[in-house]
Design a protein around this motif. Structure first.
Motif, mmCIF file in Angstrom:
data_model
loop_
_atom_site.group_PDB
_atom_site.id
_atom_site.type_symbol
_atom_site.label_atom_id
_atom_site.label_comp_id
_atom_site.label_asym_id
_atom_site.label_seq_id
_atom_site.Cartn_x
_atom_site.Cartn_y
_atom_site.Cartn_z
ATOM 1 N N GLU A 1 13.601 7.966 -8.497
ATOM 2 C CA GLU A 1 12.547 8.420 -9.410
ATOM 3 C C GLU A 1 11.169 7.999 -8.928
ATOM 4 O OE1 GLU A 1 13.649 6.805 -13.170
ATOM 5 O OE2 GLU A 1 14.898 8.540 -13.718
ATOM 6 N N ARG A 2 11.105 6.835 -8.286
ATOM 7 C CA ARG A 2 9.816 6.307 -7.851
ATOM 8 C C ARG A 2 9.443 6.748 -6.436
ATOM 9 N NH1 ARG A 2 7.408 0.658 -9.704
ATOM 10 N NH2 ARG A 2 8.542 1.416 -11.512
ATOM 11 N N PHE A 3 10.427 6.897 -5.569
ATOM 12 C CA PHE A 3 10.136 7.225 -4.165
ATOM 13 C C PHE A 3 10.770 8.578 -3.836
ATOM 14 C CE2 PHE A 3 10.484 2.583 -4.541
ATOM 15 C CZ PHE A 3 9.174 2.238 -4.255
ATOM 16 N N THR A 4 9.979 9.609 -3.987
ATOM 17 C CA THR A 4 10.497 10.974 -3.895
ATOM 18 C C THR A 4 10.653 11.475 -2.465
ATOM 19 O OG1 THR A 4 8.237 11.828 -4.149
ATOM 20 C CG2 THR A 4 9.573 11.594 -6.157
ATOM 21 N N SER A 5 10.287 10.662 -1.480
ATOM 22 C CA SER A 5 10.458 11.093 -0.084
ATOM 23 C C SER A 5 11.885 10.857 0.415
ATOM 24 C CB SER A 5 9.479 10.345 0.829
ATOM 25 O OG SER A 5 9.734 8.949 0.798
ATOM 26 N N ILE A 6 12.689 10.079 -0.330
ATOM 27 C CA ILE A 6 14.065 9.776 0.088
ATOM 28 C C ILE A 6 14.893 11.064 0.179
ATOM 29 C CG2 ILE A 6 16.205 8.578 -0.525
ATOM 30 C CD1 ILE A 6 14.043 6.671 0.279
ATOM 31 N N GLU B 1 0.832 -1.190 0.000
ATOM 32 C CA GLU B 1 0.000 0.000 0.000
ATOM 33 C C GLU B 1 0.876 1.253 0.000
ATOM 34 O OE1 GLU B 1 -3.230 0.006 -0.283
ATOM 35 O OE2 GLU B 1 -3.360 -2.189 -0.229
ATOM 36 N N THR B 2 0.400 2.271 -0.700
ATOM 37 C CA THR B 2 1.136 3.531 -0.786
ATOM 38 C C THR B 2 1.441 4.095 0.584
ATOM 39 O OG1 THR B 2 0.009 4.011 -2.870
ATOM 40 C CG2 THR B 2 1.141 5.845 -1.793
ATOM 41 N N GLU B 3 0.530 3.886 1.532
ATOM 42 C CA GLU B 3 0.695 4.417 2.888
ATOM 43 C C GLU B 3 1.939 3.823 3.567
ATOM 44 O OE1 GLU B 3 -0.315 7.066 5.810
ATOM 45 O OE2 GLU B 3 -1.294 6.800 3.857
ATOM 46 N N LEU C 1 14.898 15.622 -8.671
ATOM 47 C CA LEU C 1 14.231 16.893 -8.403
ATOM 48 C C LEU C 1 14.253 17.219 -6.917
ATOM 49 C CD1 LEU C 1 11.135 16.534 -10.771
ATOM 50 C CD2 LEU C 1 13.255 17.803 -11.190
ATOM 51 N N GLN C 2 14.208 16.169 -6.083
ATOM 52 C CA GLN C 2 14.209 16.392 -4.638
ATOM 53 C C GLN C 2 15.630 16.636 -4.120
ATOM 54 O OE1 GLN C 2 13.488 13.475 -6.157
ATOM 55 N NE2 GLN C 2 13.744 11.695 -4.805
#
Length: 449
Positions: free
Chosen positions: A285-290, A202-204, A406-407
């Motif tokens: 690219e997929r997990f931008t919270s890193i 789940e995304t959460e 981008l992050q």
């Protein structure tokens, strides 16, 4: 008290070193450990840990001897505990003359102790024994830095061993030739925990994860996975796995912090900056919270000295790029830029205390696409980067990957010194698992704050 006012643990301590060299051999290892286990002198879990593959005879003998020493120290009746050990050593089942000799020697000391103590009590029943207090004070303590399991009073890592990393420094004969690593066995209960198969998450469950841990090789990955499994047990959290185009990523707690973990070099031909860059790019690219990428594993050191030894942990504050370079007729020169870590990253991974006399060294680290195992090449490398204290192969690849995100992401390399890159990698081969664990342990300590 034993003969001459010695405690039971002192009596055993006198023969501990010699026992260590005997108990790991075949014979008598298998027979002795089975008898010790049957008499409750070594627990099932401890025996399983000792029998793990990869230990030399001296190492496993030392482990058995230290477990017996701990048993004596924890016993309500240390004298009787030593006598039980003597029973095993002198038994017909074991039938090993040298051990019988040590058993008889310890038994004589303990028997003399009992008679002497009896006479003391008859002359003065109220006399307090200072020697007993001294014996209590000499009991070994476990490492404060070792994480604890919820179901055990014992550290999840192995107990401190008497075989320590030799001291190094001017005038020390072992300065240039460090002995094998000290004992640091994994807890079997943690090793036996299985990692999950990939599933849809789940995304959460992926939201807000800021740390990506990147071990490169299988040895490095094994050490990181151990602390991932340990943390899931301590934090009562589950580990989940996802598959992204064949790349397996584990999600779970590392210490008290939620992380992602994946291996960049499952095979030798995938070691180095290229695969590290590709894998890091795919994940970012997929997990931008890193926000932080941590390259964990093994590096080569600058050289044995009072400031640096095998097993020490290097925490980078700068990553020097020697992947992109000009190879001319007259010189080799650097073309790629270096990476200086942000202050917040350095502060997060600031020096923490480590067990087993492991030093934490902060400084620059050279990143190259080549596996360095040549003293001449290594010398040239450190001449070009005099502020570097170690070298490795993945860091600059990760740095390249974050340049296109981008992050705002930073990279830090945290690796244990496993060799000197001087053409003698085979001689220090036994240090790589220890160095990998030292680095994984350090990151666990940081993220457990």
């Amino acid at each position: 008290m034993a003969e001459g006012g010695e405690s039971a643990i002192d009596v055993f301590g006198k023969v501990l070193t010699k026992l260590s060299k005997i108990l790991g051999r075949e014979p008598p290892f298998t027979i002795v450990t089975a008898e010790l286990n049957a008499k409750g002198l070594i627990a099932d879990g401890q025996l399983s840990a000792v029998k793990r593959q990869g230990l030399t005879n001296d190492q496993r003998g030392n482990e058995v001897a230290e477990k017996l020493k701990e048993k004596i120290g924890d016993s309500d009746n240390p004298n009787e505990c030593v006598l039980k050990i003597c029973d095993v050593f002198e038994s017909d089942t074991v039938d090993y003359p040298t051990l019988k000799g040590y058993g008889a020697k310890m038994r004589k000391s303990i028997s003399t102790s009992k008679q002497g103590h009896k006479n003391e009590q008859e002359s003065d029943d109220e006399q307090e024994s200072d020697d007993e207090q001294e014996s209590d004070n000499e009991q070994e303590s476990s490492d404060e830095d070792e994480p604890m399991t919820k179901d055990s009073k014992n550290p999840t890592g192995p107990q401190d061993m008497s075989t320590q990393i030799p001291k190094q420094g001017a005038g020390n004969k072992k300065f240039d030739k460090q002995e094998g690593p000290p004992m640091w066995l994994y807890e079997q209960m943690i090793l036996d925990r299985k990692l999950p198969k990939p599933e849809t998450i789940e995304t959460e469950d992926l939201k807000g994860i800021e740390y990506l841990l990147l071990p490169a090789t299988v040895t490095e990955n094994d050490a990181v996975e151990y602390y991932l499994k340990l943390s899931s047990l301590n934090c009562s959290t589950s580990i989940k796995a996802i598959d992204i185009d064949g790349l397996i990523i584990y999600v779970g707690s590392y210490g008290k912090t939620k992380v992602m973990v994946t291996m960049t070099a499952p095979a030798k031909n995938k070691q180095g900056p290229v695969h590290a860059a590709v894998i890091t790019t795919k994940i970012l690219e997929r997990f931008t919270s890193i926000k932080y990428v941590v390259a964990i594993g093994v590096c080569f050191g600058k050289g044995p000295s009072k400031d640096q030894k095998l097993g020490d942990v290097v925490v980078s504050d700068e990553i020097f790029n020697f992947v992109s370079k000009r190879r001319g007729v007259d010189d080799d020169s650097q073309r790629g830029g270096n990476h200086t870590l942000r202050h917040d990253t350095v502060n997060i991974f600031k020096k923490l205390k480590m067990p087993r006399k492991i030093k934490v060294l902060q400084g620059g680290i050279v990143s190259t696409a080549d596996l360095i195992d040549n003293p001449g090449i290594k010398e040239e490398l450190f001449k070009k980067f005099p502020n570097a204290i170690a070298g490795e192969m993945e860091g600059i690849g990760v740095v390249t990957a974050i340049e296109y995100t981008l992050q705002r992401v930073d990279v830090i390399v945290i690796k244990g010194i496993g060799d000197w890159g001087d053409g003698n990698k085979e001689a220090t081969k036994g240090w790589k698992p220890f160095a990998a664990r030292a680095a994984a342990h350090y990151v666990h300590n940081v993220l457990n704050q």
